[in-house]
Design an enzyme around this catalytic site. Sequence first.
Site, PDB file in Angstrom:
ATOM      1  N   GLY A 184       0.772  -1.235   0.000  1.00  0.00           N
ATOM      2  CA  GLY A 184       0.000   0.000   0.000  1.00  0.00           C
ATOM      3  C   GLY A 184       0.802   1.282   0.000  1.00  0.00           C
ATOM      4  O   GLY A 184       0.256   2.359  -0.239  1.00  0.00           O
ATOM      5  N   ASP A 185       2.121   1.184   0.287  1.00  0.00           N
ATOM      6  CA  ASP A 185       2.945   2.397   0.290  1.00  0.00           C
ATOM      7  C   ASP A 185       4.388   2.029  -0.040  1.00  0.00           C
ATOM      8  O   ASP A 185       5.323   2.411   0.663  1.00  0.00           O
ATOM      9  CB  ASP A 185       2.866   3.099   1.646  1.00  0.00           C
ATOM     10  CG  ASP A 185       3.439   4.518   1.610  1.00  0.00           C
ATOM     11  OD1 ASP A 185       3.643   5.041   0.503  1.00  0.00           O
ATOM     12  OD2 ASP A 185       3.679   5.087   2.689  1.00  0.00           O
ATOM     13  N   PHE A 186       4.543   1.267  -1.132  1.00  0.00           N
ATOM     14  CA  PHE A 186       5.873   0.838  -1.573  1.00  0.00           C
ATOM     15  C   PHE A 186       6.526   2.027  -2.251  1.00  0.00           C
ATOM     16  O   PHE A 186       6.480   2.174  -3.469  1.00  0.00           O
ATOM     17  CB  PHE A 186       5.740  -0.360  -2.522  1.00  0.00           C
ATOM     18  CG  PHE A 186       7.010  -1.132  -2.724  1.00  0.00           C
ATOM     19  CD1 PHE A 186       7.537  -1.908  -1.707  1.00  0.00           C
ATOM     20  CD2 PHE A 186       7.679  -1.090  -3.934  1.00  0.00           C
ATOM     21  CE1 PHE A 186       8.709  -2.631  -1.887  1.00  0.00           C
ATOM     22  CE2 PHE A 186       8.858  -1.802  -4.133  1.00  0.00           C
ATOM     23  CZ  PHE A 186       9.373  -2.573  -3.095  1.00  0.00           C
TER      24      PHE A 186
END
Length: 368
Positions: free
Chosen positions: A214-216
């Site tokens: 979700g927040d790579f």
Amino acid sequence: MSEKDAQPNFNTSQVTEMVKRLFMLTPVKIHSLPSFEDQNFCVVTAEGGEYVLKIMNSKDSKNPDLIEMQTYAMSFLHQNGLPTQIAVPTTSGQLMSLEEVDSGDGCLKYLVRLLTYLPGMTISKVPLTPQLLYEFGKTAARMDLILQKMEHPQLSVLQREKFIWSLSNLDALEQYLHVVDGDPLQKNVQSVLNLYRTTVDLKRSYFRKCINHGDFSNLNVLVQPDENGSYRISGIIDFCDMNSGYYIHELAITIMCMMAEHPEPMEVGGPVLAGWESVLPLNKAEKDCLYVLVLSRFCQFLVLTRYAVTLNPENEEYLMIGSRKSTPILYQLLESGKEQVEKMWFQSAAQYSEKIKIEKRLMLMGLQ
């Protein structure tokens, strides 16, 4: 309690006391680390270890099942060969502790974990070569494939239907658009919302489901120099945005984050896409929606960052790290249009994939 009040505000004395009491370790050096809404500290101990103490905001601390799931996912990825942190047990054998603090207006509770320290620097601090972008995309795809194999009794908590950072919930941006009133950005975000409804909403049933990090992003992936003078990925951190989503969401997030860091943003998509498709080729619907999903992530980032600043103006410098660069990139993507951008990304990806194949053949022949 406001969302602003949910963010922890522990000092080094409190951190020292917690680490001693919960983990029987003696801190000799403590310094704070950046965080969007939690509080992180790097802790060096007299016993010789280096750790990250992560204190969740009080809002998220009310959902221990979700934090447990995130902690388990980190361990699962670590067991499957990816460089992630793992939680250090407390003296009672637990992987997290709920700490209660008197805020002056009542007691607030915060979930606390001590995580292993990963060496390296954030990818935002090194040159983003095509090879590193390729590895970035490849690692993101590997990560999602591994997460999809994960089994856990609390897996259902990742069905975060109202999670505002999920690309499935772009319509939720409507309630935050007031923070860009009078800004040309508002009209462009509305335009992207309309594109999303006429493309992504209609083709979502063809997307393949998975669990997303979700927040790579540029701040959540660490790198170290390798023996060839380049860089290799040495760490994946911050699983707070994990949610049940789709593979194409992770790829869109990955491309958007790298575009925001690169001096030539339009050159990012090809190598990242090539790396991703070396592990997990896209289907037709996913290819057709990639452009709009990248636009959508830019809009999420720009609007929700502005909203976060209204809650925490004292943290504006950290919160706005990528925002100033992202607005012109969004406009450039919109001006270029779907057809031109897709042609650039997919042609570049095919060329880079062919280059990788040739290099591998030469290595097998001993010519490189």
